[in-house]
Design an enzyme around this catalytic site. Structure first.
Site, PDB file in Angstrom:
ATOM      1  N   SER A 150      53.530   2.135  -1.878  1.00 32.44           N
ATOM      2  CA  SER A 150      52.185   1.677  -2.205  1.00 32.44           C
ATOM      3  C   SER A 150      51.919   1.808  -3.704  1.00 32.44           C
ATOM      4  O   SER A 150      52.584   1.187  -4.507  1.00 32.44           O
ATOM      5  CB  SER A 150      51.144   2.437  -1.381  1.00 32.44           C
ATOM      6  OG  SER A 150      49.869   1.858  -1.498  1.00 32.44           O
ATOM      7  N   ASP A 168      51.790  -2.964  -3.309  1.00 40.43           N
ATOM      8  CA  ASP A 168      52.081  -3.554  -1.994  1.00 40.43           C
ATOM      9  C   ASP A 168      50.894  -4.350  -1.459  1.00 40.43           C
ATOM     10  O   ASP A 168      50.906  -4.793  -0.308  1.00 40.43           O
ATOM     11  CB  ASP A 168      52.527  -2.494  -0.990  1.00 40.43           C
ATOM     12  CG  ASP A 168      51.420  -1.544  -0.579  1.00 40.43           C
ATOM     13  OD1 ASP A 168      50.522  -1.274  -1.400  1.00 40.43           O
ATOM     14  OD2 ASP A 168      51.436  -1.066   0.570  1.00 40.43           O
ATOM     15  N   ASP A 200      47.897  -3.782  -0.456  1.00 42.52           N
ATOM     16  CA  ASP A 200      46.983  -3.401   0.626  1.00 42.52           C
ATOM     17  C   ASP A 200      45.647  -2.902   0.064  1.00 42.52           C
ATOM     18  O   ASP A 200      44.693  -2.729   0.825  1.00 42.52           O
ATOM     19  CB  ASP A 200      47.605  -2.383   1.574  1.00 42.52           C
ATOM     20  CG  ASP A 200      47.934  -1.037   0.939  1.00 42.52           C
ATOM     21  OD1 ASP A 200      47.864  -0.932  -0.303  1.00 42.52           O
ATOM     22  OD2 ASP A 200      48.281  -0.106   1.682  1.00 42.52           O
TER      23      ASP A 200
END
Length: 540
Positions: free
Chosen positions: A131, A288, A290
């Site tokens: 992440s 990533d 998100d």
């Protein structure tokens, strides 16, 4: 100067000896965040041996809960160092263990993996990503769905006790060299999965809504750029201006010291581009994709909105479009209390969960969820996790709609302050080298809790580990004052630091929003100083 320690014929630096000791001081622990740690050799680092044993443990767990058919697992990966290798090793282990493994077609955002899990009817999903962690890290995120999880949160990240059950299986796996691995036999998912993801998340938008807005986007060297550009184009927005220096995936993250849009300096290039072209909005995804960060122009230049501010705006926009009804919205225990007030005003239900989308995504009948760390779930029927691309689409549509009315997202925030009181939040973190320091700070503030915060009497002090408001126990402390201020102190679940979350609520009637913001900033500064004193630290 580095001290040299000599033993026999070998000469090793003290720093190297410490590093070696850390690599073999234990094993990288599997938990609700899966695995996450620095790349390198040794059982306490992210490497092929650790990943191979983790995959074998996950396969063993799935065979226990998915009977008698073979478990189906979809595997995704980002562009960090060795992510593709770890993903293929995972497929090789799963296939040899009798699972049906499906590998996504290339480096893709985490939300695409979460979507693919549900779309393909898989029993589990594994995403190789760290992440927004530092460049030297990598990780392993695990989701359950299908026959492995039939709960309302099917398709979400794992929660206890599943993490312990998988960890138990991993602990009993043979050394990595003895774990069977197939040379081939796993399925390659086609590129159409991305098209299906884009079609699905676009359903959150309003057909015919305004689209006239100039947006600067930075993927921060991550894997979200191409997917975001396609998403905005398909939705009818003008072409995004993508920060060229940060557009392509790059595991070295050369233009940022820390690839987290919340970190100072991470958005400098995006801000420069936005100023040069007089853009209307900046959107930043973490590596990533998100998470989604948002910055807007104001009288002083540009201002990055807090996660709580974007969370409130998205909640207001979604609930306002639906009208009053039976919608269910959720936020985490460390997020602002404003969403609860917005929900009540719209006749919707608000639920509070522990920190993390592994909990938020499991709320039954969920319509929308967010947490302050730039995570938003605006299309839970498609992605049962935070999704920085669908959130970016929705906040861009809201900003374009406001712009068509001669207004801005800042005006919308002022409206919320007038209706519900100005909810101002802030946080600070204490990063440590030794995790024992976190326990020491928590013990210090527990033994000598603050009697007042910003001059207001502390009326309640709660130990979150004992469980509060019907929630499971979690490490941390919560303080509330007579003036309605709130402080939560808790260890980070993914990084070696203690995090402190602050919130004050100030009335803001009529034209007094600016004055309320000044008063709130002053109170937050005083609370910060009081909490730091109670912890025995000083953070600049």
């Amino acid at each position: 100067m580095i001290e040299l320690v000599t033993s026999g014929d070998s000469t090793v630096s003290g720093t190297a000896r410490d590093d070696l000791a850390q690599r073999f001081s234990g094993s990288l622990q599997f938990g609700t965040a899966g695995l996450r740690g620095a790349l390198g050799a040794g059982p306490n680092r992210m490497n092929r041996a650790v990943v191979i044993r983790a995959a074998a443990g996950i396969a063993a767990y799935l065979h226990q809960v998915v009977k008698p058919e073979a478990p189906r697992v979809v595997v995704g990966y980002d562009a960090r160092t060795d992510s593709d290798t770890f993903a293929r090793d995972t497929c090789a282990v799963l296939t040899a263990a009798g699972c049906v493994a499906q590998l996504l077609p290339g480096p893709l955002p985490t939300p695409v993996l979460a979507f693919a899990l549900r779309r393909l009817g898989a029993d589990a999903g594994i995403m190789v990503t760290a992440s927004h962690n530092p460049p030297q890290d990598n990780g392993y995120k695990v989701y359950l769905g299908g026959r492995a999880d039939s709960s309302p949160g099917s398709g979400a990240q794992i929660v206890p006790p599943v993490d312990d059950l998988i960890a138990h299986q991993i602990a009993h796996v043979a050394p990595a060299i003895d774990v069977p691995m197939a040379l081939d036999g796993w399925e390659q998912v086609g590129e159409q999965i991305v098209d299906e993801y884009l079609e699905s998340v676009a359903a959150v938008l309003t057909p015919g809504a305004a689209r006239d807005i100039d947006i600067v986007l930075t993927p921060l060297h991550g894997v979200g750029g191409d997917t975001a550009v396609r998403a905005f184009a398909a939705a009818g927005f003008p072409a995004l201006h993508v920060v060229a220096e940060q557009a392509a995936p790059d595991a070295a993250f050369p233009t940022v010291s820390f690839p987290n849009p919340e970190e100072p300096g991470a958005l400098d290039l995006a801000l420069a581009a936005a100023r040069a072209r007089k853009a209307h909005l900046i959107i930043a995804n973490d590596p990533d994709a998100d998470r989604c960060a948002v910055a807007v122009p104001d009288q002083a230049g540009w201002r990055m909105l807090r996660g709580d501010e974007v969370g409130a705006l998205l909640g207001e926009y979604l609930l306002g479009r639906r009208g009053t009804g039976s919608a269910v919205v959720a936020s985490s225990i460390v997020s602002s209390q404003l969403l609860a007030r917005i929900a009540r005003a719209h006749g919707a239900e608000h639920r509070e969960t522990l920190t993390g989308f592994k909990w938020l995504a499991r709320v039954p009948e969920l319509s929308y969820a967010y947490e302050e760390a730039l995570g938003y779930c605006v299309a839970p029927a498609s992605v049962r996790d935070k999704d920085g691309i669908s959130a970016a689409l929705l906040i861009a549509e809201y900003a374009a709609e406001l712009r068509a009315q001669g207004r801005s997202l800042l005006d919308a925030l002022d409206d919320l302050a007038r209706r519900h009181g100005l909810h101002a939040t802030d946080q600070f973190s204490v990063r440590v080298q030794d995790l024992a320091e976190i326990a020491t700070m928590l013990e210090r503030i527990t033994q000598r809790p603050p009697a007042t915060l910003a001059g207001s009497v502390v009326k309640s002090a709660e130990d979150l580990s004992e469980g509060v408001d019907g929630l499971p126990g979690t490490p941390g402390l919560r303080y509330r004052t007579a003036d309605g201020d709130r402080v939560i102190v808790r260890p980070s679940g993914t990084e070696p630091k203690l995090k402190c979350y602050l919130e004050v609520v100030v009335p803001a009637d009529g034209d007094s929003v600016a004055a309320a913001r000044e008063a709130a900033a002053e109170r937050l500064a005083r609370i910060t100083a009081d909490v730091q004193q109670a912890l025995g630290v000083r953070v600049s």
